[in-house]
Every structure is written in structure tokens, then in C-alpha cells.
Design an enzyme around this catalytic site. Structure first.
Site, PDB file in Angstrom:
ATOM      1  N   LYS A 203      88.166  72.812  38.401  1.00  0.00           N
ATOM      2  CA  LYS A 203      89.408  73.546  38.690  1.00  0.00           C
ATOM      3  C   LYS A 203      89.373  74.931  38.062  1.00  0.00           C
ATOM      4  CE  LYS A 203      93.392  71.377  38.540  1.00  0.00           C
ATOM      5  NZ  LYS A 203      94.656  70.745  38.058  1.00  0.00           N
ATOM      6  N   GLU A 209      80.703  70.869  30.496  1.00  0.00           N
ATOM      7  CA  GLU A 209      79.589  70.076  31.016  1.00  0.00           C
ATOM      8  C   GLU A 209      79.232  70.485  32.445  1.00  0.00           C
ATOM      9  OE1 GLU A 209      82.177  67.163  28.526  1.00  0.00           O
ATOM     10  OE2 GLU A 209      82.483  68.903  29.832  1.00  0.00           O
ATOM     11  N   GLY A 264      93.308  65.546  37.635  1.00  0.00           N
ATOM     12  CA  GLY A 264      91.897  65.266  37.897  1.00  0.00           C
ATOM     13  C   GLY A 264      91.632  63.865  38.401  1.00  0.00           C
ATOM     14  N   ARG A 265      92.265  62.879  37.773  1.00  0.00           N
ATOM     15  CA  ARG A 265      91.990  61.494  38.155  1.00  0.00           C
ATOM     16  C   ARG A 265      92.731  61.091  39.432  1.00  0.00           C
ATOM     17  NH1 ARG A 265      94.586  62.198  33.542  1.00  0.00           N
ATOM     18  NH2 ARG A 265      96.659  61.341  33.164  1.00  0.00           N
ATOM     19  N   GLU A 350      93.070  56.822  30.910  1.00  0.00           N
ATOM     20  CA  GLU A 350      93.446  58.202  30.640  1.00  0.00           C
ATOM     21  C   GLU A 350      94.920  58.438  30.954  1.00  0.00           C
ATOM     22  OE1 GLU A 350      90.549  61.710  30.955  1.00  0.00           O
ATOM     23  OE2 GLU A 350      91.815  61.985  32.728  1.00  0.00           O
ATOM     24  N   HIS A 381      77.296  35.607  35.909  1.00  0.00           N
ATOM     25  CA  HIS A 381      76.126  35.287  35.092  1.00  0.00           C
ATOM     26  C   HIS A 381      76.019  36.212  33.891  1.00  0.00           C
ATOM     27  CE1 HIS A 381      74.414  32.425  38.048  1.00  0.00           C
ATOM     28  NE2 HIS A 381      75.104  33.168  38.893  1.00  0.00           N
ATOM     29  N   LYS A 514      86.681  68.040  22.634  1.00  0.00           N
ATOM     30  CA  LYS A 514      86.110  69.244  23.254  1.00  0.00           C
ATOM     31  C   LYS A 514      86.049  70.391  22.252  1.00  0.00           C
ATOM     32  CE  LYS A 514      87.847  68.301  27.946  1.00  0.00           C
ATOM     33  NZ  LYS A 514      88.727  68.809  29.031  1.00  0.00           N
TER      34      LYS A 514
END
Length: 546
Positions: A203, A209, A264-265, A350, A381, A514
Site C-alpha cells: 500500500k 520486507e 491488509g487482511r 491479528e 496422523h 518493526k
């Protein structure tokens, strides 16, 4: 005293009453329990009958939702009110998939802007898909690499994987998020620069990152095609930072925007979904949006007792606040949904991983669970032993698809799908029923076990049962069903946030890490404590050792 407290006290009493109740007995007494405790939207069925609830519990939970004003908060969300109070933002991801209606922010219509961006996305995606978008040497695109992190990665990656049968056959989709350069290295393995398209999703176009990976991707590309003008043919951006995008070398005509009211999510429905659109095409992307829009309409209009997101939200509150359930398992019995649990980790944890209420005071009750899971039958399993006989109570969602979608076809598909579904239903049944000592003894005696063996082994084969699960059943994993499923979880989480009195749409908890990472890179942060200073000294020694 909160107006929710009297209802909470009654729910605490009901929790105590459950010490004498067992699901196997309730099912034996009520032959209509499935009908009474299931609901649907179209052919998406949600069976919550194997949960630790009776009518009395449900009615109290409905009262809790009303006292918390869930319906009012829902209406405020759809009206574009700035319910994200700490950032003074509307929460209008629902507008991104709307079929029509009115959606405004600060009195301005938002749908016209959404439609304009969608048309640009559609035109660009069609060019990539039909081969008319050509790279620097005139070749069509064969590999698409999305570079983002968090919501700019998890949503598109999960949906693209889930809609595997709908993918364009020529296009190879990759997603890079981790700043560990190994992630980018994996995506570039075997790539041809003149056939590769990079989508940089950020954005602000400053995400640490993402921009580190974007610059490394640009360097890799420029080593192979040195012409700076070629960048515009192989890099596009999803951002709001026109200046930053231009400085990177991307033609701003190929910058697809979104807005500050898109969290964002919750962003896969926006231009962040460009990789999805390129992969599956406009019709399937629109069907994904339509599934979510139909769930939005259901959430807006269905009464509380029939409202799927409200039902699931209330069940979660019931277990977290009154049963001390600290985690929630999401178990898709569909390999194509393998990334759904990791996607829901961000969406849930979040959003509601908060200990401060909207009023700035400590939250009154425990909030979000740890969300985790793996596809069935793999999980059986690995960790299902804990679900069946472990000490924690772990509510579980089983997501079941009736028809498999493979290229193999024929009897093999039917046989595998039958085995898969049988396992899913057997797990929910076993969690609910359990296994009593008398049943184990009878079975072992029939197999010839003697008294000494019975005394030694029976306790280990007893299952308490009474372990809650919800089953979501759909005929096939179409784009519509996936859209509806994602929106169901989005609204469930919102309902829970309202009841807990927290803001589900900010994420201040991620900011400190951050800042400290920036400080450490600058050479100052490691001095704040002896542990970090010691580890940095060891790291410096290790990286410089031969």
C-alpha cells in the site's frame, strides 16, 4: 458493571451444568438435533449440532449478541462509519465485492472508484492471460511472481491455491513474502526474465520486507535484461504511492490502487487480488466476489438465530470465555484448501489478538484463540490424538467438499473422495461420541483378551468424547463457495470483536517489532538489553567466519 455481565453470569452457570451433560446422550434423546442446530446459505451447510450447546445456551448467547449491539455495529460497518477508531477509518472491504447498493466514506461514493480499478485490473489480466501483453523480447508471460507480505500475500496465495482447477494452464504462479532471500530464490528457480511478470504489492510502497524483495527481484531482472525501459514490461504495482512506484521504474499506468479503508487482511477482494484475477480470469474472480457478497447480504439481513457468522462467532465466544479454550483448529478436508488455516491465522489473530478494549481499558474477557490446522487426512496422523484424548478443549471446524476436483476423474476420484469424506465425518463423530470403558472391554473380550490384558489396556483406549466440532459442507469448491466461506469467517471474527468490545481492524501490536528491527539494523537497538546484544555479537561472528 457491564450490561453484558448478567448474561455472562448465566452462561457461567450453564457451563457448570455441562459437567453433567454429554453430547451422545443429547443426540440419543433428540432425533431432530441436526435439523435444530444447522443452518445454510444456499447449498453451503453449517452443522453445529456437535457443539456443547442446548437451546438454553443458544438463547443466552443470542441475548449476549443483542446486549453487545452486534446488529448495530454490523449496520455501522456497512454504512461506512469509521468504526476503526484508532486509525479513524471506515471498514469497507464489503464494498469491494458488492453487487450494487450504496457505500460511502466521508459522504463520498466509493463504488465508482472500485469499479474503475476493477475494469483496469480486468483489462490488464486479460492481456496477460491471452498473451497480448508481451515482455521486453516480445514473448508472452509464463511466470507471475507476487511480492508482498501479510494480507498482500496470504489472501491471494491461499485463493490461487484453492482455485487450482480454474488456473490458466500457461501461467505459473508464485508468491514471495519472507525477507529470507531463499524464498525469492525458490520463486526464481528456472525462471526466464523475459517471460516473468512481477507484481509488487505494498500500500505504501515502503514495507520493509516487500521492498527488500522487490529490489532484489529488480536486480536479478536487470542482470539479465539491462535495458531500464524493460522494467515497465515486467513489473506492475498494487499501491497508493504513485511517486514511489514511479521511482522504482514501474509505469504508473500499471499501478492498481486501493484505499485506506481496505485493511491488509481483508484486501484480497481489492487490487491485491490481481494475482487471483490473472490466474483464474474475470468470470471466476467475479464469482469469488459474488460468494462473499451473498454472505454479506445474509449477514446483514438474517435474524440472529439463523445468521451463520453470528452463530459461529457466538460459539467461539462460548468456548473461549466460558470453557477456557485457547486454540481453534481449522481442518479442511480438501487439499486445495491447504493454506486456509494459515490465512485464517492472520485474519483472526491479528484482528482480535487484543487486550485493550475500544474504551482504552483492559478487555473484560479473554479474546482471540490461537488458530491452527492442516488438511485432512494428514492431520489425523499428526495431531488428532491431542484433539481426542489430550487435556485441552480444542473446538474444531471441519470443512468438507462433496465432489473432488481432479484431472484424474473416473472411479479413482469417486473412491478417494468417498474415503476422504468418510474420514472427516468419522472424526467429528468420534470427537462427539467418545468411547466408554464398557464398549472397549466388550470389543477386547470378543477378540480373546484375558482379564489381565483388559485391566492393563482398557484405560488407554477410552475416549471421553464431548469434544466440540462444527462441519461446513459444500457440494464443490467453486469460486462462489470459497468467497462465501472466507466472508463467513471475516464476519464471524467481527462479531466476536464486537462482543469483546475491541477494535478488530487495527494491529498496533506488530509495530514495535518493526521499529526495533530498524533500530538493530542501524546499530542501536541491540544495546537495549544484554540478550539482544549478546546474540548480535554472536551473529556478527558467525556471518564473518570462514
Amino acid at each position: 458493571m457491564s450490561k453484558l455481565d448478567p448474561i455472562r453470569e448465566k452462561l457461567k452457570a450453564r457451563r457448570e451444568a455441562w459437567r453433567k451433560l454429554h453430547l451422545r446422550d443429547l443426540f440419543a434423546k433428540d432425533q431432530q438435533r441436526f435439523q435444530n442446530f444447522s443452518a445454510r446459505l444456499g447449498d453451503l451447510v453449517v452443522d453445529y449440532s456437535k457443539n456443547l450447546i442446548e437451546i438454553t445456551d443458544l438463547k443466552l448467547l443470542h441475548d449476549l449478541a443483542k446486549a453487545a449491539e452486534v446488529e448495530s455495529w454490523r449496520d455501522r460497518l456497512f454504512a461506512g462509519e469509521h468504526i476503526n477508531t484508532t486509525e479513524d477509518r471506515a471498514v469497507l472491504h464489503v464494498a469491494l465485492r458488492a453487487k450494487g447498493g450504496a457505500f460511502t466514506d466521508r459522504g463520498s461514493d466509493v463504488l465508482s472508484g472500485i469499479r474503475a480499478v476493477q475494469e483496469r485490473m480486468r483489462a490488464f489480466a486479460e492481456q496477460v492471460r491471452d498473451g497480448t501483453w508481451r515482455g521486453a523480447t516480445g514473448k508472452p508471460i509464463r511466470r507471475v511472481i507476487n511480492i508482498g507480505i501479510g494480507g498482500s500475500d496470504l489472501g491471494p496465495k491461499m485463493v490461487t491455491a484453492a482455485l487450482r482447477p480454474y488456473r490458466h494452464s500457461r501461467l505459473d504462479m508464485h508468491f514471495v513474502s519472507n525477507v529470507d532471500l531463499a524464498h525469492l530464490d525458490q520463486a526464481l528457480k528456472g525462471a526466464e526474465a523475459d517471460e516473468t511478470l512481477f507484481i509488487i504489492s505494498s500500500k505504501t510502497f515502503t514495507t520493509q520486507e516487500t521492498m527488500a524483495n522487490a529490489m532484489s527481484a529488480k536486480a536479478w531482472f536487470s542482470e539479465r535484461i539491462p535495458d531500464p525501459a524493460a522494467i515497465a514490461k515486467h513489473f506492475v504495482a498494487v499501491s497508493t504511492n504513485t511517486k514511489g512506484v514511479s521511482a522504482f521504474g514501474i509505469d504508473t499506468a500499471n499501478m492498481f490502487e486501493f484505499w485506506d479503508w481496505v485493511g491488509g487482511r481483508y484486501s484480497l477482494w481489492s487490487a491485491i487480488g490481481l494475482p487471483i484475477l490473472i490466474s483464474v480470469g474475470w468470470e471466476n474472480f467475479r464469482a469469488l466476489l459474488d460468494g462473499a457478497a451473498d454472505m454479506d447480504q445474509h449477514f446483514r439481513t438474517a435474524p440472529i438465530p439463523e445468521n451463520l457468522p453470528v452463530i459461529l462467532g457466538l460459539l467461539g465466544v462460548w468456548y473461549i470465555d466460558f470453557w477456557d479454550a485457547q486454540s481453534h483448529a481449522v481442518l479442511p478436508y480438501a487439499q486445495d484448501l491447504q493454506l486456509l488455516p494459515s490465512y485464517l491465522q492472520q485474519l483472526d489473530m491479528e484482528s482480535n489478538g487484543k487486550s485493550v478494549a475500544r474504551n482504552g481499558k483492559p478487555a473484560e474477557m479473554p479474546t482471540a484463540p490461537v488458530v491452527w490446522g492442516e488438511p485432512g487426512t494428514n492431520g489425523q496422523h499428526a495431531f488428532h490424538q491431542l484433539l481426542h484424548q489430550g487435556t485441552p478443549l480444542i473446538p474444531a471446524d471441519f470443512i468438507v467438499v462433496a465432489k473432488g476436483q481432479t484431472g484424474l476423474g473416473g472411479k479413482a476420484t469417486d473412491a478417494h473422495q468417498g474415503l476422504l469424506v468418510a474420514n472427516a465425518l468419522a472424526q467429528t463423530q468420534a470427537l462427539m461420541l467418545g468411547r466408554e470403558a464398557a464398549e472397549v472391554e466388550a470389543e477386547m473380550k470378543a477378540a480373546g483378551a484375558d482379564a489381565a490384558t483388559l485391566a492393563r489396556v482398557v484405560p488407554f483406549r477410552v475416549f471421553s468424547g464431548n469434544r466440540p466440532s462444527t462441519t461446513m459442507l459444500m457440494p464443490s469448491l467453486t469460486p462462489w463457495h470459497l468467497g462465501a466461506l472466507i466472508a463467513l469467517y471475516e464476519h464471524k471474527i467481527f462479531v466476536q470483536g464486537v462482543i469483546w468490545g475491541i477494535n478488530s481492524f487495527d494491529q498496533w501490536g506488530v509495530e514495535l517489532g518493526k521499529k526495533l528491527a530498524t533500530d538493530i539494523l542501524a546499530g542501536t537497538g541491540a544495546t537495549r538489553d544484554a540478550s539482544t546484544a549478546g546474540l548480535m555479537a554472536l551473529y556478527d561472528g558467525m556471518k564473518n567466519s570462514k
